[in-house]
Design an enzyme around this catalytic site. Sequence first.
Site, mmCIF file in Angstrom:
data_model
loop_
_atom_site.group_PDB
_atom_site.id
_atom_site.type_symbol
_atom_site.label_atom_id
_atom_site.label_comp_id
_atom_site.label_asym_id
_atom_site.label_seq_id
_atom_site.Cartn_x
_atom_site.Cartn_y
_atom_site.Cartn_z
ATOM 1 N N HIS A 183 0.825 -1.201 0.000
ATOM 2 C CA HIS A 183 0.000 0.000 0.000
ATOM 3 C C HIS A 183 0.861 1.254 0.000
ATOM 4 C CE1 HIS A 183 -3.365 -2.528 1.938
ATOM 5 N NE2 HIS A 183 -3.800 -2.173 0.751
ATOM 6 N N CYS A 278 -2.411 1.515 9.323
ATOM 7 C CA CYS A 278 -3.192 0.397 8.782
ATOM 8 C C CYS A 278 -4.278 -0.073 9.752
ATOM 9 C CB CYS A 278 -2.270 -0.778 8.462
ATOM 10 S SG CYS A 278 -1.065 -0.448 7.175
#
Length: 289
Positions: A183, A278
């Site tokens: 990501h 996250c």
Amino acid sequence: MTTISTQEENKTSCYSEYDVLKRVILCQPQYMTIRDVINETQRHFKDEGIHIERALEQHEAMVSTLRQNGVEVILLPYHKKYPEQVFTRDVGFTLGNTVFVADMASKVRQGEDDVLKQWLEDEGFSYYNIIGDNIEGGDVIIDRDTIFIGLSERTNQKAVDHITPLLSKFEVKAIQFKAEYLHLDCVFNVVSPDIAIIYPDALTEEDIQLFRSKYKDVIEVSEEEQFTLGTNVLSIGNKKVLSLPVNKGVNKELRDRGFEVIEVDITEIIKSGGSFRCCTLPILRASAS
């Protein structure tokens, strides 16, 4: 797109990664496991595995730290069939006054969105469900009128094209980076209007120059601290940042720039490839004064 009522505007609002965090969604790692290797960090820790009791203790320490700093923490129900549910950031993201619910690319994560949608519906929140185009919140970084969206194995250009017309008040910039880093927030983050953190080896030279032109100060993360997710800090506002104790270089750079670095050890959780950002899905940040 569902219209957000005036009453709901004070329930959902997010215009940056660094305004004062008021309300955030987390999920305990009760069933966290490396079932199917989906990133390089998991590959490294596949044989070692995850110590659930330790992960739960560390997650509770993070929740307690947030609450001690005035943040309302919402804990979603956990389910055995979702081993990655602790990483709530990926399941959705708040832009402006809208919660977007993501369409997850990885089979191991599909269905987590239903848990989030159920909670939003139960609590009377409106949301926009992105259907048919893969996007995850770890690839979406918001900074006032600019939205950076990472192009990865989890987020595709079609998703960027899908939501860009919905974000007419924002400038949307797609950022290409090396796929092994999963990501965008594993290689780039914004901690104040003037300061960003990057891992340059994962980014194109063009985007590195873009970040250097936009931010007065860019902190570069070493390869070692990228592995321990040095970019993946969580800003809770007023120049306070949650970070791992092991990331001594990043923490020093932040402190040298006047940040209060709150060190919380969640090293058991990061074995699955995600850290503070996250694990947290902000739905309300106070606008800057």
